[in-house]
Design a protein around this motif. Sequence first.
Motif, PDB file in Angstrom:
ATOM      1  N   SER A  60      14.835  21.848  -8.508  1.00  0.00           N
ATOM      2  CA  SER A  60      16.196  21.638  -8.004  1.00  0.00           C
ATOM      3  C   SER A  60      16.236  21.321  -6.516  1.00  0.00           C
ATOM      4  CB  SER A  60      17.044  22.882  -8.285  1.00  0.00           C
ATOM      5  OG  SER A  60      16.487  23.994  -7.627  1.00  0.00           O
ATOM      6  N   SER A  61      15.124  21.444  -5.816  1.00  0.00           N
ATOM      7  CA  SER A  61      15.135  21.187  -4.373  1.00  0.00           C
ATOM      8  C   SER A  61      15.220  19.691  -4.089  1.00  0.00           C
ATOM      9  CB  SER A  61      13.896  21.798  -3.704  1.00  0.00           C
ATOM     10  OG  SER A  61      12.742  21.132  -4.144  1.00  0.00           O
ATOM     11  N   VAL A  62      15.647  19.380  -2.880  1.00  0.00           N
ATOM     12  CA  VAL A  62      15.829  17.996  -2.445  1.00  0.00           C
ATOM     13  C   VAL A  62      14.791  17.681  -1.374  1.00  0.00           C
ATOM     14  CG1 VAL A  62      17.428  16.387  -1.348  1.00  0.00           C
ATOM     15  CG2 VAL A  62      18.292  18.119  -2.934  1.00  0.00           C
ATOM     16  N   THR A  63      14.164  16.526  -1.470  1.00  0.00           N
ATOM     17  CA  THR A  63      13.200  16.070  -0.481  1.00  0.00           C
ATOM     18  C   THR A  63      13.774  14.842   0.210  1.00  0.00           C
ATOM     19  OG1 THR A  63      11.394  16.819  -1.901  1.00  0.00           O
ATOM     20  CG2 THR A  63      10.820  15.298  -0.134  1.00  0.00           C
ATOM     21  N   LEU A  64      13.867  14.882   1.531  1.00  0.00           N
ATOM     22  CA  LEU A  64      14.438  13.778   2.296  1.00  0.00           C
ATOM     23  C   LEU A  64      13.331  12.795   2.694  1.00  0.00           C
ATOM     24  CD1 LEU A  64      16.931  15.780   4.523  1.00  0.00           C
ATOM     25  CD2 LEU A  64      17.406  14.505   2.420  1.00  0.00           C
ATOM     26  N   SER A  65      13.042  11.878   1.808  1.00  0.00           N
ATOM     27  CA  SER A  65      12.049  10.846   2.045  1.00  0.00           C
ATOM     28  C   SER A  65      12.254   9.775   0.987  1.00  0.00           C
ATOM     29  CB  SER A  65      10.627  11.427   1.918  1.00  0.00           C
ATOM     30  OG  SER A  65      10.400  11.853   0.582  1.00  0.00           O
ATOM     31  N   TYR A  66      11.487   8.694   1.090  1.00  0.00           N
ATOM     32  CA  TYR A  66      11.596   7.665   0.059  1.00  0.00           C
ATOM     33  C   TYR A  66      11.171   8.239  -1.292  1.00  0.00           C
ATOM     34  CZ  TYR A  66      11.335   3.327  -2.488  1.00  0.00           C
ATOM     35  OH  TYR A  66      11.534   2.355  -3.435  1.00  0.00           O
ATOM     36  N   LEU A  67      10.103   9.050  -1.290  1.00  0.00           N
ATOM     37  CA  LEU A  67       9.664   9.697  -2.527  1.00  0.00           C
ATOM     38  C   LEU A  67      10.791  10.575  -3.080  1.00  0.00           C
ATOM     39  CD1 LEU A  67       7.558  10.458  -4.672  1.00  0.00           C
ATOM     40  CD2 LEU A  67       6.698  12.188  -3.076  1.00  0.00           C
ATOM     41  N   GLY A  68      11.459  11.321  -2.202  1.00  0.00           N
ATOM     42  CA  GLY A  68      12.569  12.163  -2.634  1.00  0.00           C
ATOM     43  C   GLY A  68      13.693  11.350  -3.252  1.00  0.00           C
ATOM     44  N   THR A  87       0.861  -1.168   0.000  1.00  0.00           N
ATOM     45  CA  THR A  87       0.000   0.000   0.000  1.00  0.00           C
ATOM     46  C   THR A  87       0.905   1.228   0.000  1.00  0.00           C
ATOM     47  OG1 THR A  87      -1.649  -1.199   1.284  1.00  0.00           O
ATOM     48  CG2 THR A  87      -1.847   1.195   1.233  1.00  0.00           C
ATOM     49  N   ILE A  88       0.853   1.996  -1.087  1.00  0.00           N
ATOM     50  CA  ILE A  88       1.671   3.203  -1.175  1.00  0.00           C
ATOM     51  C   ILE A  88       0.823   4.361  -1.673  1.00  0.00           C
ATOM     52  CG2 ILE A  88       3.803   1.897  -1.562  1.00  0.00           C
ATOM     53  CD1 ILE A  88       3.700   2.750  -4.501  1.00  0.00           C
ATOM     54  N   ASP A  89       1.347   5.549  -1.496  1.00  0.00           N
ATOM     55  CA  ASP A  89       0.691   6.764  -1.955  1.00  0.00           C
ATOM     56  C   ASP A  89       0.658   6.765  -3.485  1.00  0.00           C
ATOM     57  OD1 ASP A  89      -0.129   9.649  -1.122  1.00  0.00           O
ATOM     58  OD2 ASP A  89       1.293   9.899  -2.780  1.00  0.00           O
ATOM     59  N   PRO A  90      -0.435   7.226  -4.104  1.00  0.00           N
ATOM     60  CA  PRO A  90      -0.502   7.268  -5.564  1.00  0.00           C
ATOM     61  C   PRO A  90       0.637   8.057  -6.217  1.00  0.00           C
ATOM     62  CG  PRO A  90      -2.677   7.650  -4.639  1.00  0.00           C
ATOM     63  CD  PRO A  90      -1.705   7.626  -3.485  1.00  0.00           C
ATOM     64  N   VAL A  91       1.080   9.139  -5.599  1.00  0.00           N
ATOM     65  CA  VAL A  91       2.177   9.927  -6.169  1.00  0.00           C
ATOM     66  C   VAL A  91       3.470   9.118  -6.171  1.00  0.00           C
ATOM     67  CG1 VAL A  91       3.558  12.027  -5.906  1.00  0.00           C
ATOM     68  CG2 VAL A  91       1.096  12.126  -5.575  1.00  0.00           C
ATOM     69  N   ASP A 131       0.841  11.520 -16.931  1.00  0.00           N
ATOM     70  CA  ASP A 131      -0.244  12.456 -16.621  1.00  0.00           C
ATOM     71  C   ASP A 131      -0.182  12.944 -15.174  1.00  0.00           C
ATOM     72  OD1 ASP A 131      -1.224  10.260 -15.208  1.00  0.00           O
ATOM     73  OD2 ASP A 131      -2.766   9.793 -16.686  1.00  0.00           O
ATOM     74  N   CYS A 132       0.965  12.751 -14.521  1.00  0.00           N
ATOM     75  CA  CYS A 132       1.143  13.197 -13.140  1.00  0.00           C
ATOM     76  C   CYS A 132       1.986  14.478 -13.122  1.00  0.00           C
ATOM     77  CB  CYS A 132       1.800  12.097 -12.308  1.00  0.00           C
ATOM     78  SG  CYS A 132       1.892  12.520 -10.552  1.00  0.00           S
ATOM     79  N   LEU A 133       1.312  15.610 -13.153  1.00  0.00           N
ATOM     80  CA  LEU A 133       1.982  16.908 -13.186  1.00  0.00           C
ATOM     81  C   LEU A 133       2.877  17.104 -11.963  1.00  0.00           C
ATOM     82  CD1 LEU A 133       2.457  19.682 -14.450  1.00  0.00           C
ATOM     83  CD2 LEU A 133       0.350  20.467 -13.318  1.00  0.00           C
ATOM     84  N   ALA A 134       2.409  16.675 -10.796  1.00  0.00           N
ATOM     85  CA  ALA A 134       3.200  16.857  -9.573  1.00  0.00           C
ATOM     86  C   ALA A 134       4.559  16.186  -9.690  1.00  0.00           C
ATOM     87  CB  ALA A 134       2.443  16.311  -8.368  1.00  0.00           C
ATOM     88  N   MET A 135       4.619  15.023 -10.317  1.00  0.00           N
ATOM     89  CA  MET A 135       5.901  14.325 -10.459  1.00  0.00           C
ATOM     90  C   MET A 135       6.800  15.020 -11.477  1.00  0.00           C
ATOM     91  SD  MET A 135       6.198  12.246  -8.169  1.00  0.00           S
ATOM     92  CE  MET A 135       7.865  12.201  -8.716  1.00  0.00           C
ATOM     93  N   VAL A 136       6.249  15.473 -12.573  1.00  0.00           N
ATOM     94  CA  VAL A 136       7.059  16.182 -13.574  1.00  0.00           C
ATOM     95  C   VAL A 136       7.663  17.435 -12.929  1.00  0.00           C
ATOM     96  CG1 VAL A 136       7.000  17.443 -15.770  1.00  0.00           C
ATOM     97  CG2 VAL A 136       5.811  15.249 -15.554  1.00  0.00           C
ATOM     98  N   GLN A 137       6.854  18.167 -12.181  1.00  0.00           N
ATOM     99  CA  GLN A 137       7.353  19.371 -11.520  1.00  0.00           C
ATOM    100  C   GLN A 137       8.420  19.032 -10.481  1.00  0.00           C
ATOM    101  OE1 GLN A 137       3.520  20.878 -10.256  1.00  0.00           O
ATOM    102  NE2 GLN A 137       3.554  22.460 -11.847  1.00  0.00           N
TER     103      GLN A 137
END
Length: 173
Positions: free
Chosen positions: A99-107, A57-61, A88-94
Motif C-alpha cells: 500500500s505504500s507509495v514510491t515517488l519515482s518513475y518506477l513508483g 538503458t533501464i534498471d531490470p526491475v 518471476d519478479c517477486l519484488a514487483m509483485v510485492q
Amino acid sequence: MTHNDGKEHWEYPRNGDLKVNTDAAIFTNSNRYSFSMVARDHLGELVEAKSSCKQGTIDPVLAEAIGIREALSWVKEHGWCGTAVETDCLAMVQAIRCSSVTLSYLGRVIDECKGLLAQLKERNVTLMFVKRSANKVAHYLARHSNSIADRSWRMEDVSPDFYRVMLDDLKVE
C-alpha cells in the motif's frame, strides 16, 4: 506471498480461464530492453503472444514493471476474464501488492499496475509470482526479441524453437 505464489512449474488455468506469463530482458550491449507476454488457455494452447523491444538503458526491475503494466493493459484491451498474470519478479509483485507509495518513475509504473488491477478486479484478473521454471515461455520470448520492435504471435506464427519451449512447459513432472 499468498498460497498461490511460488509455483515451480507452469500449471493449466481452470476451464474457460487464461494464464498470461510475462517477463523482461535487458540487452546492455545494444542499449535495449524487451518485455514479453504469453496468453494460454486451459488446454495450454497459445491464444496470443506479444513482445516489444525498446531503445534505452533501464534498471531490470523497471523493465519487469513495464512488462507487467503492458500485460495488464493487454488483458484489459482484450476484455479477458478469469486471467492469472504471472511474473518471476517477486519484488514487483510485492511492490504492487504493497500500500505504500514510491515517488519515482518506477513508483508511477507500480501505481499504474495497481490501478489496472483494481479496474480488472471484477473480471477476476490476478497477479501472481512464479519461479523462473514456471515462466519459461515468456522468458524465452523476452530473450529472443532483442531485434523485434513490436510483434504478436498466434499459433501458426511460432517458430519450432518457441513451440518446443511451450511443449516443454506442458510436461507434468
